[in-house]
Motif scaffolding. Structure first.
Motif, short mmCIF file in Angstrom:
data_model
loop_
_atom_site.label_atom_id
_atom_site.label_comp_id
_atom_site.label_asym_id
_atom_site.label_seq_id
_atom_site.Cartn_x
_atom_site.Cartn_y
_atom_site.Cartn_z
N LYS A 10 2.75 14.56 -9.95
CA LYS A 10 2.81 13.38 -8.92
C LYS A 10 2.22 12.13 -9.54
O LYS A 10 1.44 12.00 -10.54
CB LYS A 10 1.96 13.81 -7.63
N TYR A 11 2.19 11.00 -8.83
CA TYR A 11 1.73 9.88 -9.15
C TYR A 11 2.29 9.04 -10.25
O TYR A 11 2.14 7.99 -10.50
CB TYR A 11 0.09 9.91 -9.44
N ARG A 12 3.41 9.55 -10.96
CA ARG A 12 4.01 8.97 -11.87
C ARG A 12 4.53 7.64 -11.42
O ARG A 12 4.90 6.83 -12.23
CB ARG A 12 5.32 9.93 -12.43
N ASN A 13 4.89 7.48 -10.28
CA ASN A 13 5.71 6.13 -9.65
C ASN A 13 4.74 5.17 -9.20
O ASN A 13 5.33 4.20 -8.66
CB ASN A 13 6.65 6.77 -8.53
N MET B 44 0.89 -1.11 0.06
CA MET B 44 -0.04 0.07 0.17
C MET B 44 0.83 1.40 0.08
O MET B 44 1.95 1.17 0.65
CB MET B 44 -1.03 0.03 1.37
N SER B 45 0.61 2.01 -0.65
CA SER B 45 1.39 3.57 -0.94
C SER B 45 0.32 4.58 -0.51
O SER B 45 -1.02 4.39 -0.52
CB SER B 45 1.53 3.72 -2.13
N THR B 46 0.83 5.65 0.09
CA THR B 46 0.10 6.71 0.64
C THR B 46 -0.86 7.33 -0.44
O THR B 46 -1.66 8.31 -0.35
CB THR B 46 0.83 7.78 1.35
N MET B 47 -0.35 7.27 -1.69
CA MET B 47 -1.04 7.83 -3.00
C MET B 47 -2.14 6.69 -3.38
O MET B 47 -3.19 7.27 -3.94
CB MET B 47 -0.22 7.69 -4.01
N ASP B 48 -2.28 5.53 -2.92
CA ASP B 48 -3.47 4.97 -3.19
C ASP B 48 -5.03 5.33 -2.98
O ASP B 48 -5.96 5.30 -3.58
CB ASP B 48 -3.22 3.34 -2.77
#
Ligand code: IMP
Ligand code: MG
Length: 184
Positions: free
Chosen positions: A168-171, A1-5
């Motif tokens: 953001k979010y590219r990764n 899980m990423s904080t971007m999810d």
């Protein structure tokens, strides 16, 4: 899980989906550019196509060179104008070579149309496009017709696998639909 999810409404293409898509494209491109006399050069458009480029080039098993271009569109940021300024030009000479433009996502296709016109003036032997995603929305004809398409994308704002919102979010390792509350 990423904080971007938490900013992603739903996943459109998982890591596994993406792997399958890229392998299929790599095989197809390898077949089309096999044999003596071919001189393949992949050109990725910075920055969104970087992730796709890294995977695609390793899924192709014929000799190739890579290079990068950076462009910026004039005018309204939310809509592609098709008027493009080259920020970083190619380092390699493409005259007489087999050029394949690598793009993250094709929407109006106006940026790509300009780029193809610009590159064809340098007299490559051939010039084609590989787009990871294609937003081919009904009633909205793209200005170019890519030969290689990874997948069709619904009319939503998507992020991940190189695609950004405000850089953001590219990764994110998958492609997902961004929650509208994040950008509105
Ligand atoms: P076009 O000139 O309208 O085809 O613009 C394509 C470019 O817009 C792509 O290379 C992306 O940088 C950007 N873009 C279009 N749709 C999306 C999206 O859903 N997410 C992130 N970037 C997008
Ligand atoms: Mg882009």
């Amino acid at each position: 899980m990423s904080t971007m999810d938490k900013d992603v409404e739903r996943v459109l293409f998982s890591e596994e989906d993406i792997h399958g898509i890229v392998q299929r494209l790599g095989k197809q491109i390898s077949e089309d550019y096999a044999g003596e006399g071919k001189d393949l050069v992949l050109i990725a458009v910075l920055r969104g196509a970087v992730v796709f480029m890294g995977d695609l080039m390793r899924a192709i098993d014929v000799p190739l060179a890579i290079d990068f271009m950076a462009v910026s569109s004039y005018g309204d940021k939310a809509k592609s104008s098709g008027i493009v300024r080259i920020i970083k030009d190619l380092d390699v000479d493409i005259k007489g070579r087999d050029v394949l433009i690598v793009e993250d996502i094709l929407d109006s296709g106006l940026t790509l149309k300009y780029l193809m016109k610009n590159l064809s003036a340098r007299h490559p032997a051939s010039l084609e496009v590989a787009a990871f995603l294609w937003k081919d929305i009904e009633g909205k004809q793209a200005a170019v017709n890519p030969k290689y398409v990874g997948a069709h994308c619904p009319d939503a704002f998507v992020v991940g696998y190189g695609l950004d919102f405000a850089e953001k979010y590219r990764n994110l390792p998958y492609v997902g639909v961004l929650k509208p509350e994040v950008y509105s």
